[in-house]
Design an enzyme around this catalytic site. Structure first.
Site, PDB file in Angstrom:
ATOM      1  N   ARG A 191      46.710  40.638  49.981  1.00 55.21           N
ATOM      2  CA  ARG A 191      46.956  41.873  50.710  1.00 55.21           C
ATOM      3  C   ARG A 191      46.616  41.668  52.177  1.00 55.21           C
ATOM      4  NH1 ARG A 191      43.416  45.030  49.997  1.00 55.21           N
ATOM      5  NH2 ARG A 191      42.143  43.991  48.446  1.00 55.21           N
ATOM      6  N   TYR A 249      54.116  39.667  48.316  1.00 55.43           N
ATOM      7  CA  TYR A 249      52.941  39.441  47.480  1.00 55.43           C
ATOM      8  C   TYR A 249      52.361  40.689  46.822  1.00 55.43           C
ATOM      9  CZ  TYR A 249      48.837  37.338  45.592  1.00 55.43           C
ATOM     10  OH  TYR A 249      47.901  36.890  44.701  1.00 55.43           O
ATOM     11  N   LYS A 281      48.754  49.376  44.347  1.00 55.60           N
ATOM     12  CA  LYS A 281      47.805  49.924  45.318  1.00 55.60           C
ATOM     13  C   LYS A 281      48.441  51.025  46.191  1.00 55.60           C
ATOM     14  CE  LYS A 281      44.436  47.711  43.682  1.00 55.60           C
ATOM     15  NZ  LYS A 281      44.252  46.329  43.612  1.00 55.60           N
ATOM     16  N   HIS A 327      39.851  52.903  42.140  1.00 52.11           N
ATOM     17  CA  HIS A 327      39.931  51.446  41.925  1.00 52.11           C
ATOM     18  C   HIS A 327      38.923  51.071  40.841  1.00 52.11           C
ATOM     19  CE1 HIS A 327      39.900  47.221  44.040  1.00 52.11           C
ATOM     20  NE2 HIS A 327      40.787  47.263  43.078  1.00 52.11           N
ATOM     21  N   SER A 346      37.684  44.387  45.272  1.00 50.80           N
ATOM     22  CA  SER A 346      38.619  43.352  44.822  1.00 50.80           C
ATOM     23  C   SER A 346      37.894  42.031  44.552  1.00 50.80           C
ATOM     24  CB  SER A 346      39.691  43.137  45.892  1.00 50.80           C
ATOM     25  OG  SER A 346      40.360  44.355  46.130  1.00 50.80           O
ATOM     26  N   CYS A 404      35.645  41.300  42.366  1.00 53.69           N
ATOM     27  CA  CYS A 404      34.204  41.434  42.135  1.00 53.69           C
ATOM     28  C   CYS A 404      33.865  41.756  40.682  1.00 53.69           C
ATOM     29  CB  CYS A 404      33.608  42.483  43.064  1.00 53.69           C
ATOM     30  SG  CYS A 404      33.540  41.924  44.770  1.00 53.69           S
ATOM     31  N   ASP A 436      41.939  47.719  36.549  1.00 52.50           N
ATOM     32  CA  ASP A 436      42.017  47.801  38.015  1.00 52.50           C
ATOM     33  C   ASP A 436      42.066  49.227  38.554  1.00 52.50           C
ATOM     34  OD1 ASP A 436      42.151  46.274  40.483  1.00 52.50           O
ATOM     35  OD2 ASP A 436      44.231  46.911  40.681  1.00 52.50           O
ATOM     36  N   ARG A 441      47.012  34.438  40.954  1.00 48.76           N
ATOM     37  CA  ARG A 441      46.935  35.538  39.985  1.00 48.76           C
ATOM     38  C   ARG A 441      47.830  35.298  38.774  1.00 48.76           C
ATOM     39  NH1 ARG A 441      43.817  40.474  41.548  1.00 48.76           N
ATOM     40  NH2 ARG A 441      42.937  39.805  43.528  1.00 48.76           N
TER      41      ARG A 441
HETATM   42  P1  GTP Z   1      40.882  42.614  41.622  1.00 46.03           P
HETATM   43  O1  GTP Z   1      41.942  42.323  40.623  1.00 46.03           O
HETATM   44  O2  GTP Z   1      41.039  41.853  42.901  1.00 46.03           O
HETATM   45  O3  GTP Z   1      40.697  44.080  41.908  1.00 46.03           O
HETATM   46  O4  GTP Z   1      39.497  42.009  41.077  1.00 46.03           O
HETATM   47  P2  GTP Z   1      38.500  42.231  39.854  1.00 46.03           P
HETATM   48  O5  GTP Z   1      37.427  43.170  40.268  1.00 46.03           O
HETATM   49  O6  GTP Z   1      39.235  42.532  38.608  1.00 46.03           O
HETATM   50  O7  GTP Z   1      37.797  40.810  39.762  1.00 46.03           O
HETATM   51  P3  GTP Z   1      37.633  39.757  38.568  1.00 46.03           P
HETATM   52  O8  GTP Z   1      37.073  40.357  37.309  1.00 46.03           O
HETATM   53  O9  GTP Z   1      38.883  39.016  38.432  1.00 46.03           O
HETATM   54  O10 GTP Z   1      36.483  38.807  39.131  1.00 46.03           O
HETATM   55  C1  GTP Z   1      36.645  38.007  40.241  1.00 46.03           C
HETATM   56  C2  GTP Z   1      35.584  36.953  40.365  1.00 46.03           C
HETATM   57  O11 GTP Z   1      34.275  37.429  40.050  1.00 46.03           O
HETATM   58  C3  GTP Z   1      35.865  35.770  39.457  1.00 46.03           C
HETATM   59  O12 GTP Z   1      35.737  34.595  40.200  1.00 46.03           O
HETATM   60  C4  GTP Z   1      34.784  35.880  38.415  1.00 46.03           C
HETATM   61  O13 GTP Z   1      34.450  34.628  37.894  1.00 46.03           O
HETATM   62  C5  GTP Z   1      33.616  36.540  39.155  1.00 46.03           C
HETATM   63  N1  GTP Z   1      32.743  37.312  38.239  1.00 46.03           N
HETATM   64  C6  GTP Z   1      33.139  38.304  37.416  1.00 46.03           C
HETATM   65  N2  GTP Z   1      32.095  38.776  36.681  1.00 46.03           N
HETATM   66  C7  GTP Z   1      31.008  38.087  37.093  1.00 46.03           C
HETATM   67  C8  GTP Z   1      29.609  38.119  36.721  1.00 46.03           C
HETATM   68  O14 GTP Z   1      29.164  38.901  35.880  1.00 46.03           O
HETATM   69  N3  GTP Z   1      28.787  37.250  37.366  1.00 46.03           N
HETATM   70  C9  GTP Z   1      29.254  36.385  38.314  1.00 46.03           C
HETATM   71  N4  GTP Z   1      28.382  35.567  38.895  1.00 46.03           N
HETATM   72  N5  GTP Z   1      30.557  36.310  38.676  1.00 46.03           N
HETATM   73  C10 GTP Z   1      31.423  37.150  38.082  1.00 46.03           C
HETATM   74  C1  SPV Z   2      43.080  43.777  44.620  1.00 43.34           C
HETATM   75  O1  SPV Z   2      43.178  43.124  45.661  1.00 43.34           O
HETATM   76  O2  SPV Z   2      42.202  44.660  44.458  1.00 43.34           O
HETATM   77  C2  SPV Z   2      44.009  43.515  43.481  1.00 43.34           C
HETATM   78  C3  SPV Z   2      45.155  42.639  43.712  1.00 43.34           C
HETATM   79  O3  SPV Z   2      43.798  44.052  42.417  1.00 43.34           O
HETATM   80  S1  SPV Z   2      46.464  43.429  44.533  1.00 43.34           S
HETATM   81  O4  SPV Z   2      47.350  44.031  43.539  1.00 43.34           O
HETATM   82  O5  SPV Z   2      47.181  42.389  45.282  1.00 43.34           O
HETATM   83  O6  SPV Z   2      45.960  44.471  45.400  1.00 43.34           O
HETATM   84 MN    MN Z   3      42.198  45.596  42.548  1.00 44.01          MN
END
Ligand code: GTP
Ligand code: SPV
Ligand code: MN
Length: 607
Positions: free
Chosen positions: A75, A215, A224, A245, A267, A269, A292, A388
């Site tokens: 983004r 993208y 979003k 979110h 994002s 996290c 999400d 992704r």
């Molecule tokens: P978006 O799709 O961007 O909104 O992200 P999301 O919040 O769904 O993030 P996602 O669960 O894909 O996590 C992203 C990163 O955080 C990855 O690299 C994971 O390995 C890391 N992660 C997730 N949960 C944990 C945790 O409990 N501990 C640690 N240390 N890292 C974590």
């Molecule tokens: C984020 O960035 O929080 C995502 C991926 O979940 S996107 O759909 O590209 O915004």
């Molecule tokens: Mn997201």
């Protein structure tokens, strides 16, 4: 179903198609029916165009890989605008331009921009078709990549047109890569226009225009742009709804009682990871409604009900493994589109963190370059850090039946969190709804690769919505606060804050992932009103000594002590930072929020 415009009866849609094709002059128009057959035909077209690589059918059935332009990988917040009539209504956290000025600019860029291309019309529903919390949109795009991704992420096609009928209304979402094709010109494998990327929301008109980028969050406009930026506006207009979110998960305790929790993390996290986690504590089960976005609405019973408006996962690939998130891995074993991951010699995908060992043999990196472990060359990023997978909800082995419920699921607890290496404890509960709004408004997190900009810098990301709020964020705080005045607080979800990311000398203090189920257990016990499990502190309620179930877990007591203690001095300096951040909202900062922050400061000083 016919794919021609003659199959369309909806008045608004006919006008929208006419106006769009007159401006962008595509070579033809195709109305999507959302069928499996159509999906396959488009995927084959994408392969023929060199945009998709078909993966090894034996290893990843019905899966494809796309590599983006190396400059179009995330983004772009600096190109994202909220074009309200008044600048003040976009607030200090959004880019703003006057609607007339933005429209003039966009019209200039979009004149003839679909030349030589097909204009796809995608009728979609966010949420179950016809559900009371669901909403309809139509995306017009010149990118078949966007079409197939939207077919996974939203409910697309004929049923949506039927629902619209002749007079139904929808949010128009216009997208173009801004890459017209001249007669005989060879197409790029990722059409885009890096210098002219604009992701634009017109909140008063409920309209979206996005150009230049192909993208994810910039181009899949149901996500979003609609489900958050425009839906935050629609939700406030409705007065009883929220668009957040947030992941949604179902959690069942050993007695078989089920609860639903939502959680907002910025994002990349940890939302996908928490939404799909396998509990490590016996007897507890977690199931996924969404990873999400959550749309929430007050139900007749006075509780807050949530749906997942999406029908797929656009998940972060790096770090996802059968160990860290087996359910995400299983979700993308088939029927998945991968973007910017590495291609292995045997026609499968790989990314950093999928396995300890890099696969043997020739690898094509996300940049399309050859590399192998025995080449002697230093290992580059084989997958982009924001690569992704686009996977289907139906393929998630821990899908929650609540996903299919028209009216959604009742929410018992809401969690906020961010990536904080210091200060913020593992978990704590707010003292009230309004105190919970203070927690949401002061979420801060180290930045990630999900948006273009330097990663790893601490920034405030209120409610994990910094890039996604369609109006003045100060007013958004006020709208959240109003729920405690309008509704019975006892029926609203309890609000918590978590932090999986505390560090000591670069090492994570908390093991995270599946072990986070221990924290969820404490949260549910708090919701149930179990006695003696919490201690009051100036920042809220933390687990009392021994109240967090750590059985069978090997974390040194000193580490647990660190992440379950409130450092009042550090928090006082946190209060100063929050106060300074809040001041940017000026007269839009609600008095009740100032009062909550003052009270927090007083409690910290008195401790
Ligand atoms: P978006 O799709 O961007 O909104 O992200 P999301 O919040 O769904 O993030 P996602 O669960 O894909 O996590 C992203 C990163 O955080 C990855 O690299 C994971 O390995 C890391 N992660 C997730 N949960 C944990 C945790 O409990 N501990 C640690 N240390 N890292 C974590
Ligand atoms: C984020 O960035 O929080 C995502 C991926 O979940 S996107 O759909 O590209 O915004
Ligand atoms: Mn997201």
């Amino acid at each position: 179903m016919a794919h021609s415009v003659s199959s369309v009866v909806n008045k608004q849609l006919l006008a929208y198609i006419k106006e769009s094709s007159e401006l962008m002059t595509p070579k033809d128009i195709y109305v999507c029916d959302g069928s499996a057959e159509e999906y396959h035909t488009l995927c084959e077209l994408l392969v023929k165009q060199g945009i998709f690589t078909k993966l090894n059918e034996a290893k990843r059935p019905n899966c494809y890989l796309a590599r983006s332009n190396p400059a179009d990988v995330a983004r772009v917040e600096k190109c994202t605008y909220i074009c309200s009539e008044k600048e003040e209504d976009a607030g200090p956290t959004n880019n703003w331009m006057a609607p007339a000025e933005m429209k003039a600019k966009l019209n200039g860029l979009m004149k003839g921009c679909m030349k030589g291309r097909t204009m796809y019309v995608i009728p979609f529903s966010m949420g179950p078709i016809g559900g009371p919390i669901s909403r309809v949109g139509v995306e017009i795009t010149d990118s078949p990549y966007v079409v197939v991704n939207m077919c996974i992420m939203a409910k697309v096609g004929k049923k949506v047109l039927d629902l619209l009928g002749v007079d139904g209304t929808f949010v128009p979402c216009t997208h173009s890569c801004l890459a017209p094709l001249e007669e005989g010109q060879k197409d790029s494998t990722w059409p885009c226009n890096i210098d002219n990327r604009y992701i634009v929301q017109f909140p008063e008109e409920h309209r979206i225009v996005s150009v230049g980028s192909g993208y994810g969050g910039n181009a899949l406009l149901g996500k979003k742009c609609y489900a958050l930026r425009i839906a935050t506006v629609l939700s406030r207009e409705a007065g009883d709804s929220l668009a957040e979110h947030m992941l949604i998960l179902g959690i069942t305790n050993p007695q078989g009682k089920k609860y639903y929790i939502t959680a907002a993390f910025p994002s990349a996290c940890g939302k996908t990871n928490l939404a799909m986690l396998n509990a490590t504590i016996p007897g507890w089960k977690i199931e996924c409604v969404g990873d999400d976005i959550a749309w929430l609405k007050i139900g007749k019973d006075g509780r807050l009900w949530a749906i997942n408006p999406e029908s797929g996962f656009f998940g972060v690939a790096p770090g996802t493994s059968y160990k860290s998130n087996p359910n995400a891995m299983k979700s993308c074993e088939k029927d998945t589109i991968f973007t910017n991951v590495a291609l292995t010699e045997d026609g499968d995908v790989w990314w950093e963190g999928m396995s300890k060992e890099v696969p043997k043999g020739k690898i094509i990196t996300w940049l399309g370059k050859e590399w192998s472990a025995d080449s002697g060359e230093p290992k580059p990023n084989l997958a982009h850090p924001n690569s992704r997978f686009t996977a289907r909800v139906e393929n998630c082995p821990v899908g929650d039946p609540g996903y299919y419920a028209l009216e959604g699921v009742p929410v018992s607890a809401m969690i906020f969190g961010g990536r904080r290496e210091n200060t913020v404890p593992l978990v704590f509960q707010s003292r009230s709804w309004k105190h919970g709004v203070l927690l949401g408004s002061s979420v801060a997190s180290e930045t990630t690769a999900a948006a273009e900009a330097a990663a790893g810098q601490l920034r405030f990301d209120p409610f994990a919505m910094l890039p996604f709020c369609g109006y003045n964020m100060g007013d958004y705080f006020g709208y959240w606060l109003s729920f405690a005045d309008k509704y019975d607080e006892a029926k609203l979800p309890k609000i918590f804050h978590v932090n999986w990311f505390r560090k000591d000398n670069g090492r994570f203090l908390w093991p995270g992932y599946g072990e986070n189920s221990r924290v969820l257990k404490w949260i549910i016990e708090r919701v149930e009103g179990k006695e003696g499990i919490a201690k009051e502190t100036p920042i809220g309620y933390l687990p009392a000594k021994g109240a967090l179930d750590l059985s069978g877990l090997d974390v040194p007591e000193a580490d647990m002590e660190k992440i379950l203690t409130v450092d009042c001095k550090a928090y006082l300096s946190e209060v100063e930072k929050i106060r300074q951040y809040h001041s940017k909202f000026g007269s839009h900062l609600p008095k009740d929020l100032i009062a909550e922050l003052d009270a927090l400061e007083q409690r910290l000083k008195a401790a």
